[in-house]
Design an enzyme around this catalytic site. Structure first.
Site, PDB file in Angstrom:
ATOM      1  N   HIS A 118       0.750  -1.126   0.227  1.00 58.12           N
ATOM      2  CA  HIS A 118       0.206   0.080   0.055  1.00 58.12           C
ATOM      3  C   HIS A 118       0.840   1.292   0.014  1.00 58.12           C
ATOM      4  CE1 HIS A 118       0.124  -0.191   4.511  1.00 58.12           C
ATOM      5  NE2 HIS A 118       0.140   1.032   4.324  1.00 58.12           N
TER       6      HIS A 118
ATOM      7  N   LEU B 181      -8.323 -22.881  -5.219  1.00 56.64           N
ATOM      8  CA  LEU B 181      -9.632 -24.050  -5.517  1.00 56.64           C
ATOM      9  C   LEU B 181     -10.965 -23.125  -5.648  1.00 56.64           C
ATOM     10  CD1 LEU B 181      -8.195 -26.788  -3.281  1.00 56.64           C
ATOM     11  CD2 LEU B 181      -8.234 -26.802  -5.938  1.00 56.64           C
ATOM     12  N   GLY B 182     -10.970 -22.259  -5.210  1.00 58.97           N
ATOM     13  CA  GLY B 182     -12.398 -21.563  -5.005  1.00 58.97           C
ATOM     14  C   GLY B 182     -13.336 -22.057  -4.036  1.00 58.97           C
ATOM     15  N   VAL B 183     -12.876 -22.004  -2.860  1.00 62.87           N
ATOM     16  CA  VAL B 183     -13.615 -22.666  -1.574  1.00 62.87           C
ATOM     17  C   VAL B 183     -13.433 -21.602  -0.699  1.00 62.87           C
ATOM     18  CG1 VAL B 183     -13.955 -24.365   0.016  1.00 62.87           C
ATOM     19  CG2 VAL B 183     -13.195 -25.082  -2.197  1.00 62.87           C
TER      20      VAL B 183
ATOM     21  N   GLY C 243       3.113   6.455   8.262  1.00 63.71           N
ATOM     22  CA  GLY C 243       4.608   6.761   8.013  1.00 63.71           C
ATOM     23  C   GLY C 243       5.412   5.516   8.253  1.00 63.71           C
ATOM     24  N   ASN C 244       4.799   4.763   9.180  1.00 61.93           N
ATOM     25  CA  ASN C 244       5.482   3.664   9.545  1.00 61.93           C
ATOM     26  C   ASN C 244       5.446   2.321   8.652  1.00 61.93           C
ATOM     27  OD1 ASN C 244       5.430   4.343  13.119  1.00 61.93           O
ATOM     28  ND2 ASN C 244       7.493   3.521  12.076  1.00 61.93           N
ATOM     29  N   SER C 245       4.537   2.601   7.845  1.00 62.18           N
ATOM     30  CA  SER C 245       4.235   1.241   7.023  1.00 62.18           C
ATOM     31  C   SER C 245       5.326   1.047   6.144  1.00 62.18           C
ATOM     32  CB  SER C 245       2.968   2.044   5.908  1.00 62.18           C
ATOM     33  OG  SER C 245       1.715   1.649   6.515  1.00 62.18           O
TER      34      SER C 245
ATOM     35  N   ASP D  43       0.207  -7.493   1.387  1.00 58.41           N
ATOM     36  CA  ASP D  43       0.665  -6.249   1.555  1.00 58.41           C
ATOM     37  C   ASP D  43       2.064  -6.045   1.473  1.00 58.41           C
ATOM     38  OD1 ASP D  43       0.423  -3.438   1.683  1.00 58.41           O
ATOM     39  OD2 ASP D  43       0.086  -3.611   4.110  1.00 58.41           O
TER      40      ASP D  43
END
Lengths: 507, 489
Positions: free
Chosen positions: B87, B256-258, B201-203, B117
């Site tokens: 981000h 897998l879509g679960v 700012g720590n991100s 992230d």
């Protein structure tokens, strides 16, 4: 909830929200003179308008005998638990007309069947007699189109009143002098008050109406309008604004807050001549006949044909309704209507629909045409206009009229899924289940993580495709009293299981 | 949980994390004071700390703009690779870094992973004078609750800060549905929660143990109803993701879509001695659906390994196992259905990100976004054709035409819009011929809406000046709520 806008369209006239206009200052004066005011006071004292000839004499007396104060109460359509709900007292002005014992009042207070359970409905109607006695009356019908309601009281108990004798040939033109007969407030014993005025405009849409050049007090609305020679012309009715127009403009609402009349709708008062309501007068639409099944339904989502779009498509009409969506299996779909078609006329009537607020006209036409009737639509498609016949069906259940089920043990309220909700939530029409519409704060359902707008598809392994099966599943659980119940739900676009705990102690 | 739900927000360009002390007790003299350990750790990491000032492209209120932000990062290789948050550098047009010795160096975004992230940027080493300092990465699998840690970074744009705290929790699970829409991360990890101060700012800055090793990347904090509740991504996941980004350009995950749910939802702990993972739902047209899985199944083995997820904080490791399966591999799924064991085989597909390209129609005053599978799924769209309206500029031709956010554009002037490329072409050609009547047809479900735009064109549109990101300019960017259809009865 106050809502009525000022009577007149004439810009020069002070509006009701203005506290210090002359009319109000003069009020106590007029009051102190009581009922005599009308007969003997020179008109200029009452309001600004016409330099009226003094003395209306017996001309007015005749008309006054048909104007009556009507009391009633409002209560919630659906009574809450533990009481009847909060009641509100209301007072309006009515006019005796038509068959013996019949009174016309504003239809404002009668909720539509589309209004939810919180809507207030009127009851306990009473006519206030000259001495202060009250005579019970009963609501028999409402003309939704005209926003007029019809009451009935025993003719033998209201002998001191006389029905207004309307004559269909009586007409008025701009500039004609008229006399409005209304009432003064309760603390002045509902004394009759007359207001001389002039017709400031004659309208033909949406029906024949006259506007007046004076603002109207609350208890003049619903009152009788006489020509200068004493012949009854009509009554003061209200042309309702559609909800969209009201909601669309916050400033508009603010400007309406000053008034003291309290109907749930917003409208402009106009003179409704007798010809407009004569048919309803002899045969009022019965309240008990108002049923969803009889109302016509086409099954489209509508967009108004704006001037811009009409110009773009080179459609030369006074307006129209763009078919934005067609409900599967509806009469519109059976007739082959498709999104992008533009309906220019219904049953021979053109559709002057330009804005969202005008869409109500289309809705009215379709509803009143009635279920089962085949009507011709004039439909524009890709440059050509053709006639399409549709056989209307009855309106299906919508979110506002859908059945609900409340489970107190788990603290949740659910509603059946309706086509309009599925459409607005972008869900497939084949989606089954019941929709959570309410959760008790810190109730078991909420604590366990169920959320409003979850769609419950199974309870304890039992499919709940509709409200009835959900009700049965919940009643079964009520009997077996398990410590926890598994709900299978659809949330947004994913299904999931939610385990809901229950506490049966004290039950 | 509610407090977390309310307050958990990305501090864009801004989250910071705090510091710590360490696990180093066994390695350093017991006589060494705490302060000396902090000095030691500081000196090992500070030189590798990077103050990042990206210029980000933003699409807001119907227009494209830029904002300057600040974040943090840490150099972890002599090639100039820097770890930071997705981000911090998402949609960065330009990234300028300030090293510990005040040198300003530009950097390129190597790759980003919105789901964890994590992002990797690379300093232009040709600009760097002297030797590039590098921080040592630790092992986040050996952390302990209560251990001292330090958050380092550039809180509030102030370069090089350190704050001290302890690890408050190691298995903090933040459910997806409790994070801001579009900013859900932590699918594959539980979070390191710390009370070391983390501020905007720590991100992207490192969480460091007392031995001076980076054990996490600070990413989030609770701000509204909490204090001293910061979250860092464990460094092992960060490192692994960064390596994949560097070598493949993407994290390359399987899907897998679960909708997996912990077993505790259907059975009390240990009551039936049952193990496994609950299938809460199966995505239509996904590998799981093709394999035959359905809601209510209990997965007991995955590709030969038995699996058990009783509580939700055990979900991330399992999801990671699923994600780490090579894309296109056939996996055997052992399932308990209605009391009997059934085996299914499914072929994994690549897990796709919900990120999609944005485009600004400057002449007409609105922005659109491409529709991919993820966006279509999240919005219950029946197909991925069209482009989605993301914002309307106030007072624009689009606003006049009653275009609103959330609608899907189906066609323009009769020309179908299957995707963003087609949209761009149609837009360019209509603007090129200065078309002054444009019919845009949008769709929501099966309902269409017709919008007529009446644009006029300047001879040359002046370059937009810095526009404030001010909230009241915002016109509801998404108007997706139910209920604004007008039915006939």
């Amino acid at each position: 909830m106050m809502v009525r806008e000022i009577s007149t369209m004439t810009a020069s006239v002070a509006s009701r929200k203005c506290l210090f206009r002359p009319g109000r200052v003069l009020f106590p004066l007029a009051v102190s003179l009581g009922v005599l005011v009308a007969a003997s006071l020179p008109a200029p004292l009452l309001a600004s308008p016409p330099p009226a000839t003094p003395g209306y004499g017996s001309l007015v007396e005749e008309g006054q005998a048909s104007v009556v104060a009507v009391r009633f109460q409002l209560r919630p359509k659906e009574r809450p638990k533990g009481g009847e709900g909060q009641k509100v007292r209301r007072l309006v002005c009515g006019v005796l007309a038509g068959p013996p014992g019949q009174i016309i009042i504003s239809g404002d207070f009668f909720p539509d069947m589309d209004d939810g359970p919180d809507a207030m409905e009127p009851f306990d109607f009473r006519l206030v007699m000259p001495g202060g006695d009250e005579v019970p009356a009963e609501a028999i019908g409402v003309d939704r189109e005209l926003n007029l309601a019809f009451l009935h009281a025993s003719p033998s108990l209201i002998r001191s009143f006389r029905a207004a004798s309307f004559d269909p040939s009586v007409q008025a033109a701009v500039g004609d002098e008229v006399i409005v007969v209304g009432l003064l407030p309760e603390r002045y014993n509902f004394s009759k008050a007359v207001y001389p005025a002039r017709i400031s405009a004659v309208l033909d849409q949406p029906r024949r109406m006259y506007s007046l050049d004076i603002p109207l007090e609350d208890l003049a609305i619903g009152g009788l309008v006489l020509l200068r020679d004493g012949r009854p012309l009509g009554i003061i009715g209200e042309d309702l604004l559609s909800e969209d127009r009201i909601q669309g403009n916050a400033a508009n609402i603010l400007s309406l807050l000053g008034s003291s009349n309290q109907g749930p709708h917003i409208g402009y008062p106009f003179v409704f001549p007798f010809s407009v309501f004569s048919r309803s007068l002899t045969n009022p639409p019965r309240l008990k006949d108002e049923r969803r099944e009889t109302r016509g339904w086409l099954g489209i989502t509508m967009q108004p044909l704006s001037r811009d779009l009409a110009e773009y498509w080179s459609i030369s009409s006074r307006g129209g309704v763009i078919v934005a969506g067609v409900v599967d299996g509806s009469p519109a779909s059976a007739a082959g209507l498709s999104p992008g078609d533009v309906i220019l006329g219904v049953d021979g009537q053109e559709l002057p629909v330009r804005e969202t607020s005008d869409l109500a006209q289309m809705q009215r036409l379709i509803r009143s045409a009635g279920a089962g009737r085949a009507i011709p639509l004039s439909v524009w498609r890709e440059g050509a206009v053709r006639t399409v016949e549709v056989r209307l069906s009855s309106s299906p259940v919508t979110a506002t009229t859908a059945q609900e089920y409340e489970d107190e043990q788990f603290g949740l309220k659910a509603r059946e899924l309706t086509f309009d909700y599925l459409q607005s939530a972008n869900l497939d029409r084949s989606t089954r289940g019941v929709l959570i519409i309410g959760l008790e704060r810190a109730g078991w359902a909420q604590v366990s993580g169920l959320q409003t707008r979850d769609i419950i598809q199974k309870v304890a392994g039992e499919p709940t495709p509709d409200l009835e099966s959900f009700r049965q599943a919940m009643e079964k659980i009520e009997k077996s009293r398990p410590r926890e119940v598994m709900f299978f739900i659809l949330r947004e676009y994913q299904t999931r299981f939610v385990r809901v705990k229950a506490d049966w102690r004290g039950r | 949980m509610r407090m977390i739900r309310i307050s958990l927000r990305f501090f864009f360009f801004l989250t910071a994390v705090a510091a710590a002390s360490g696990c180093a007790a066994n390695r350093t003299s017991v006589h060494q004071s705490m302060e000396q350990m902090i000095f030691h750790a500081r000196d090992r990491v500070f030189p590798a700390l990077v103050h990042i000032e990206p210029i980000l492209e933003v699409y807001q209120s119907g227009q494209r703009g830029r904002i300057a932000v600040t974040g943090s990062g840490v150099i972890f290789s002599t090639d100039g690779y820097v770890l930071t948050n997705n981000h911090v550098v998402e949609r960065a047009e330009r990234v300028t870094c300030t090293l510990s010795d005040k040198q300003e160096v530009t950097a390129a975004v190597v790759g980003r992973d919105p789901e964890t992230d994590v992002a990797v940027i690379q300093l232009d080493v040709s600009q760097v004078r002297g030797k590039l300092p590098v921080a040592e990465l630790g092992d986040s699998s050996r952390l302990q609750i209560g251990q001292h840690v330090m958050a380092m970074g550039s809180p509030l744009g102030l370069a090089r800060s350190v704050s001290l705290g302890i690890i408050s929790s190691l298995d903090r699970y933040l459910p997806e549905d409790q994070m801001p829409a579009g900013a859900a991360t932590g699918q594959f990890n539980t979070w390191i929660q710390t009370d070391a101060a983390i501020n905007p700012g720590n991100s992207g800055g490192p969480l460091v143990d007392l031995g001076g090793r980076v054990i996490g990347i600070n990413s989030r904090a609770v701000t509204v109803f909490g204090e001293n509740v910061g979250f860092a991504i464990p460094i092992n996941l960060v490192h692994e993701t960064a390596e994949k980004i560097i070598h493949h350009g993407s994290p390359q995950r399987s899907w897998l879509g679960v909708n997996w749910q912990p077993l505790k939802v259907i059975s009390d702990g240990g009551a039936r001695g049952q193990n496994g993972i609950l299938v809460g739902g199966v995505v239509p047209n996904s590998p799981a659906e093709r394999a035959g899985l359905r809601a209510g199944d209990v997965l007991v083995s995955y590709d030969g390994r038995s699996v058990a997820v009783r509580y939700e904080e055990e979900l991330p490791p399992f999801r990671k196992m699923e994600a780490d399966t090579p894309v296109g591999k056939t996996v055997q799924l052992g399932v308990l259905r209605d009391g009997s064991s059934v085996m299914f085989s499914a072929v994994t597909v690549e897990r796709k990100s919900a990120e999609a390209e944005d485009f600004e129609c400057r002449e007409w005053g609105f922005t659109v976004r491409a529709i991919n599978d993820e966006i279509a799924r999240a919005r219950n769209l029946d197909q991925t054709t069209g482009v989605i309206v993301t914002g309307i500029k106030r007072g624009s031709f689009a606003a006049e035409g009653e275009l609103v956010g959330g609608l899907v554009i189906d066609s323009i002037d009769g020309r179908p819009i299957p995707n963003l490329d087609a949209f761009r072409q149609v837009y360019a050609s209509l603007v090129g011929e200065k078309r002054d009547r444009v019919l845009i047809v949008t769709r929501r479900g099966s309902v269409l809406h017709f919008h007529l735009l009446k644009p006029t064109y300047e001879k040359s549109s002046p370059k937009a000046m810095d526009h404030d990101q001010d909230d009241d300019q915002e016109q509801s960017d998404d108007n997706d709520g139910p209920g604004d259809f007008h039915h006939d009865g």
